[in-house]
Design a protein around this motif. Structure first.
Motif, PDB file in Angstrom:
ATOM      1  N   ILE A 122     -55.529  83.570   6.123  1.00 17.22           N
ATOM      2  CA  ILE A 122     -55.652  84.146   7.467  1.00 17.22           C
ATOM      3  C   ILE A 122     -54.829  83.341   8.469  1.00 17.22           C
ATOM      4  O   ILE A 122     -54.438  83.843   9.514  1.00 17.22           O
ATOM      5  CB  ILE A 122     -57.135  84.223   7.890  1.00 17.22           C
ATOM      6  N   HIS A 123     -54.562  82.075   8.144  1.00 14.23           N
ATOM      7  CA  HIS A 123     -53.608  81.234   8.861  1.00 14.23           C
ATOM      8  C   HIS A 123     -53.946  81.082  10.344  1.00 14.23           C
ATOM      9  O   HIS A 123     -53.074  81.239  11.202  1.00 14.23           O
ATOM     10  CB  HIS A 123     -52.188  81.791   8.706  1.00 14.23           C
ATOM     11  N   TYR A 124     -55.185  80.741  10.615  1.00 11.45           N
ATOM     12  CA  TYR A 124     -55.575  80.539  12.019  1.00 11.45           C
ATOM     13  C   TYR A 124     -54.814  79.371  12.641  1.00 11.45           C
ATOM     14  O   TYR A 124     -54.196  79.505  13.707  1.00 11.45           O
ATOM     15  CB  TYR A 124     -57.080  80.299  12.113  1.00 11.45           C
ATOM     16  N   GLU A 125     -54.854  78.212  11.989  1.00 15.37           N
ATOM     17  CA  GLU A 125     -54.217  77.030  12.575  1.00 15.37           C
ATOM     18  C   GLU A 125     -52.719  77.258  12.763  1.00 15.37           C
ATOM     19  O   GLU A 125     -52.148  76.888  13.798  1.00 15.37           O
ATOM     20  CB  GLU A 125     -54.455  75.807  11.689  1.00 15.37           C
ATOM     21  N   ARG A 126     -52.082  77.855  11.774  1.00 11.75           N
ATOM     22  CA  ARG A 126     -50.645  78.107  11.884  1.00 11.75           C
ATOM     23  C   ARG A 126     -50.341  79.053  13.040  1.00 11.75           C
ATOM     24  O   ARG A 126     -49.349  78.879  13.770  1.00 11.75           O
ATOM     25  CB  ARG A 126     -50.120  78.695  10.574  1.00 11.75           C
ATOM     26  N   THR A 127     -51.200  80.043  13.221  1.00 12.13           N
ATOM     27  CA  THR A 127     -50.996  81.002  14.311  1.00 12.13           C
ATOM     28  C   THR A 127     -51.104  80.322  15.667  1.00 12.13           C
ATOM     29  O   THR A 127     -50.284  80.558  16.570  1.00 12.13           O
ATOM     30  CB  THR A 127     -52.018  82.143  14.206  1.00 12.13           C
TER      31      THR A 127
ATOM     32  N   TYR B  63     -63.729  58.133  11.041  1.00 17.18           N
ATOM     33  CA  TYR B  63     -64.961  58.768  10.574  1.00 17.18           C
ATOM     34  C   TYR B  63     -64.647  60.081   9.871  1.00 17.18           C
ATOM     35  O   TYR B  63     -63.805  60.869  10.314  1.00 17.18           O
ATOM     36  CB  TYR B  63     -65.873  59.083  11.756  1.00 17.18           C
ATOM     37  N   GLY B  64     -65.367  60.357   8.797  1.00 19.19           N
ATOM     38  CA  GLY B  64     -65.184  61.618   8.098  1.00 19.19           C
ATOM     39  C   GLY B  64     -66.085  61.712   6.886  1.00 19.19           C
ATOM     40  O   GLY B  64     -66.712  60.730   6.466  1.00 19.19           O
TER      41      GLY B  64
ATOM     42  N   GLU C 100     -55.487  63.506  12.538  1.00 19.89           N
ATOM     43  CA  GLU C 100     -54.755  64.733  12.860  1.00 19.89           C
ATOM     44  C   GLU C 100     -55.647  65.959  12.635  1.00 19.89           C
ATOM     45  O   GLU C 100     -56.161  66.159  11.541  1.00 19.89           O
ATOM     46  CB  GLU C 100     -53.516  64.795  11.964  1.00 19.89           C
ATOM     47  N   VAL C 101     -55.831  66.775  13.661  1.00 18.17           N
ATOM     48  CA  VAL C 101     -56.779  67.886  13.571  1.00 18.17           C
ATOM     49  C   VAL C 101     -56.264  69.049  12.734  1.00 18.17           C
ATOM     50  O   VAL C 101     -57.033  69.941  12.388  1.00 18.17           O
ATOM     51  CB  VAL C 101     -57.187  68.392  14.971  1.00 18.17           C
ATOM     52  N   ILE C 102     -54.985  69.082  12.457  1.00 16.38           N
ATOM     53  CA  ILE C 102     -54.448  70.028  11.485  1.00 16.38           C
ATOM     54  C   ILE C 102     -53.679  69.188  10.475  1.00 16.38           C
ATOM     55  O   ILE C 102     -52.619  68.657  10.811  1.00 16.38           O
ATOM     56  CB  ILE C 102     -53.519  71.075  12.136  1.00 16.38           C
ATOM     57  N   PRO C 103     -54.292  68.914   9.302  1.00 17.23           N
ATOM     58  CA  PRO C 103     -55.280  69.741   8.612  1.00 17.23           C
ATOM     59  C   PRO C 103     -56.742  69.312   8.721  1.00 17.23           C
ATOM     60  O   PRO C 103     -57.613  70.062   8.325  1.00 17.23           O
ATOM     61  CB  PRO C 103     -54.845  69.605   7.149  1.00 17.23           C
ATOM     62  N   PHE C 104     -57.067  68.094   9.216  1.00 15.60           N
ATOM     63  CA  PHE C 104     -58.455  67.628   9.156  1.00 15.60           C
ATOM     64  C   PHE C 104     -59.339  68.468  10.062  1.00 15.60           C
ATOM     65  O   PHE C 104     -59.110  68.558  11.266  1.00 15.60           O
ATOM     66  CB  PHE C 104     -58.555  66.159   9.555  1.00 15.60           C
TER      67      PHE C 104
END
Length: 691
Positions: free
Chosen positions: A429-434, A158-159, A256-260
């Motif tokens: 801001i790189h939230y996911e990477r952090t 789903y998306g 995959e939640v990162i990046p989706f």
């Protein structure tokens, strides 16, 4: 609970199989029989069937053809192969698009799409909902009592979103229910800014590139609505299936939640019986596969945590993909290692997309178990068959738990708000990477981790890492404060406690509801250019025992210690000597605060100290080489320890006892493990955990 029932009592073993699309091969009946022979040879016991088969099931409106599917499902079951039966709503037939154009999505630009692709349909369309209800009812009536069915695979990945008139009206009704009055909505969205105040509900539309897109509360609520609308459609799909046989479990494969980031997957927990997801790492793009392994370990942990029990790896590739920037082959050993990584983190299956390669269209070169050559004499088939043998002996691991005492807080609302905000570093801001960098330190230390949201129960954890908790409601602040007061350890960072749940800034000083817990007041924050650097200078005699200077980059927050103790200060710039790392004692617990973004050398050292200080159990009390990690599943009597080598080189690991046996051989594991490149060892020991 340390041992859960199997996902299906019909198949209480590790599931091993693939997406099977026999509707692509109806012109050649010999293919089915050859596929069954090969499935048995590869040790496959389950298939997901019919995922995109709508056109084959209903070639014309109201004219159904199930006979071919009858033959496929019966032959599978006769040969000991079970199936997840799919509802085919992921892609609708052409006749429907052209007869009922309202089923096609409208884009943010307000232009209706043409027929094509997947999920190009409106979840609000009455026609599409009715056609889906009819199809799912017929499938359930015909197959829900079939002895080979394990459950329902609802739709596929789903998306996306639709901006048609149905969805616009649905959005307005959703907002009315949430806010009640326009006054409340205008306040929550702060619409007096730029004179955007709404005076009638009909004036509100979804965000658009050529219309409103700069009101952050508006953008946030639209994302929330898209999730709720998708869940509503999923519930609509499930209803006729459960009405006919409520005992069959349902799942839908997530991405995959990162990046989706399009859907808040945690909100699906209440309507799904089983969580499943599709994993497609890009292995071998660096000397070490650690970075990619960390990202997918994080995903596995997140999907396990959604329902707190084993999940299904519904799709993976046994070789390569055809849609990534570079389609790299798996090196020797990687298929087993990456597949068992999923098992180590809580999967009770390894399944592939797809069983047999398509002959044409966009994924004809996507990896599959059976290549275009059509036989078993390939490297990929041998890898799959070898894994099948391993999985066949893992029945005792099915249903076991991951005993995590540490959690990483990763919340969709917070993520959406951070990435929409215009703030200290709009170049990234790189939230996911952090979040991944904080998680990586725990992964490298061999610490089991849950990935939680703000609504989850946090009382069972000893340590919670909450990087960049930008969106923090008063309720969340109280929850974390109580966690610390009761003896927990919280790790917080810069850019936390900035806005409330409607994306309005907290007044009275940041970090808002976390100020008492962290014991600091954050006065200013600045973004750094890529060439800018600063440093964290550890104070002599600090409680963590860390020494020296650690490089900082990208973000620096200027904070004042109120009740917190300063552990380290900035090295340079006009704020040299200001607090950069603090700890605040509160009740029985403590809260750490990083005012600046730090690199892996500091995070690794920091989390080792914090984990040990909190009394968290590691999987192995041993030194793990860089790129090697350990994960555990347990039933409370035996621990199953997975030691995995993603370093790109041969490694040795000294064990922390003599009570380990090699799971695959039954022999004593000795005092030291030798891990080949892309190597994995599964060990068994008496459990160190209890329920």
């Amino acid at each position: 609970m340390l041992k859960h029932p199997p996902i299906s009592s019909k198949l209480p073993v590790m599931m091993h199989g693939a997406d099977y699309n026999p509707d692509q091969w109806l012109h050649d009946p010999k293919v089915l029989e050859e596929d069954i022979r090969l499935m048995k040879l590869a040790g496959c016991n389950v298939m997901s069937v019919g995922i995109f088969a709508w056109a084959a099931l209903e070639p014309e409106e109201g004219k159904f053809n199930f006979e071919w599917l009858d033959r496929v499902l019966d032959r599978l079951y006769e040969n000991g192969i079970y199936f997840w039966l799919a509802t085919p709503s992921g892609a609708r037939p052409a006749w429907m698009s052209y007869k009922y154009p309202e089923v096609l999505r409208v884009g943010p630009n307000r232009v209706r799409n043409l027929h094509g692709h997947r999920h190009n349909h409106c979840y609000s369309s009455p026609v599409y909902r009715e056609k889906t209800r009819i199809m799912n009812t017929k499938l359930a009536e015909r197959y829900s009592k079939h002895p080979g069915i394990l459950g329902w695979h609802v739709s596929n990945e789903y998306g996306g979103e639709c901006h048609c008139d149905y969805c616009q009206e649905g959005f307005r009704e959703w907002l009315k229910k949430k806010y009640g009055t326009l006054d409340a909505l205008n306040h929550a969205w702060w619409t007096p800014f730029w004179s955007h105040t709404y005076t009638d509900w009909s004036q509100i539309e979804s965000p658009s590139p050529h219309g409103e897109n700069a009101v952050h509360g508006h953008n946030l609520d639209w994302r929330r609505y898209v999730t709720d609308r998708t869940i509503d459609f999923c519930k609509h799909e499930i209803a006729p299936l459960k009405a006919i046989n409520p005992d069959l479990p349902v799942t839908t494969n997530m991405m995959e939640v990162i990046p989706f980031d399009g859907l808040d997957y945690r909100k699906f927990a209440d309507i799904l019986d089983v969580i499943s997801w599709d994993a497609y790492p890009t292995w071998h793009d660096a000397e070490s596969d650690k970075k990619e392994a960390v990202k997918f370990a994080f995903n596995h942990d997140l999907f396990r945590t959604i329902k707190g029990k084993p999940f299904l790896l519904m799709e993976s590739t046994p070789s390569l993909t055809n849609w990534q920037p570079v389609s790299k082959l798996k090196r020797p050993g990687m298929h087993k290692l990456s597949s068992l990584q999923a098992v180590a983190h809580g999967s009770d299956s390894v399944q592939y997309f797809q069983w047999r390669k398509s002959r044409g269209s966009s994924e004809k070169f996507h990896g599959a178990v059976v290549d275009h050559v059509g036989h078993e004499h390939t490297r990929v088939f041998r890898d799959v068959a070898e894994l099948g043998e391993t999985l066949a002996n893992m029945k005792e691991i099915v249903g076991t738990s991951t005993p995590a005492e540490v959690a990483v807080l990763f919340d969709w609302d917070n993520r959406w708000a951070i990435n929409d905000a215009q703030g200290p570093r709009n170049m990234g801001i790189h939230y996911e990477r952090t979040v991944l960098e904080h998680y990586a330190a725990l992964w490298q230390y061999g610490v089991p981790v849950d990935i939680i949201g703000i609504e989850d129960d946090i009382s069972k954890y000893k340590v919670i890492s909450a990087p960049m908790l930008y969106m923090c409601s008063e309720e969340t602040g109280r929850k974390l404060e109580q966690f610390v007061e009761n003896g927990g350890t919280l790790v917080g960072t810069y850019w936390s406690g900035v806005v409330d749940e409607t994306d309005l800034c907290h007044l009275g000083g940041f970090p808002g509801p976390l100020r008492r817990t962290l014991g600091i007041w954050a006065e200013e924050i600045e973004g750094l250019y890529p060439h800018d650097k600063n440093g964290l200078v550890m104070n002599e005699g600090n409680r963590l025992g860390l020494t020296g200077v650690y490089e900082t980059h990208e973000i620096c927050e200027l904070a004042h210690a109120e009740t917190a103790q300063v552990l380290g200060v900035y090295e340079g710039d006009f704020y040299a000597g200001c607090p950069a790392l603090t700890v605040n004692e509160l009740g029985k617990g403590r809260a750490y605060y990083m005012a600046t973004r730090l690199k892996s050398d500091f995070l690794d050292a920091f989390y080792r100290k914090v984990v040990d200080e909190a009394g968290v159990k590691r999987v192995l009390n041993a030194d793990l080489p860089e790129g090697v990690t350990a994960q555990v599943r347990t039933d409370g009597e035996r621990d199953y320890v997975f030691v995995m080598n993603f370093s790109g080189a041969e490694q040795r690991v000294k064990l922390d006892g003599s009570d380990y046996a090699d799971f695959e051989t039954g022999q004593s594991a000795g005092e030291e493990l030798l891990l080949n490149v892309n190597g994995i060892k599964i060990l068994v020991r008496p459990s160190r955990y209890s329920g």
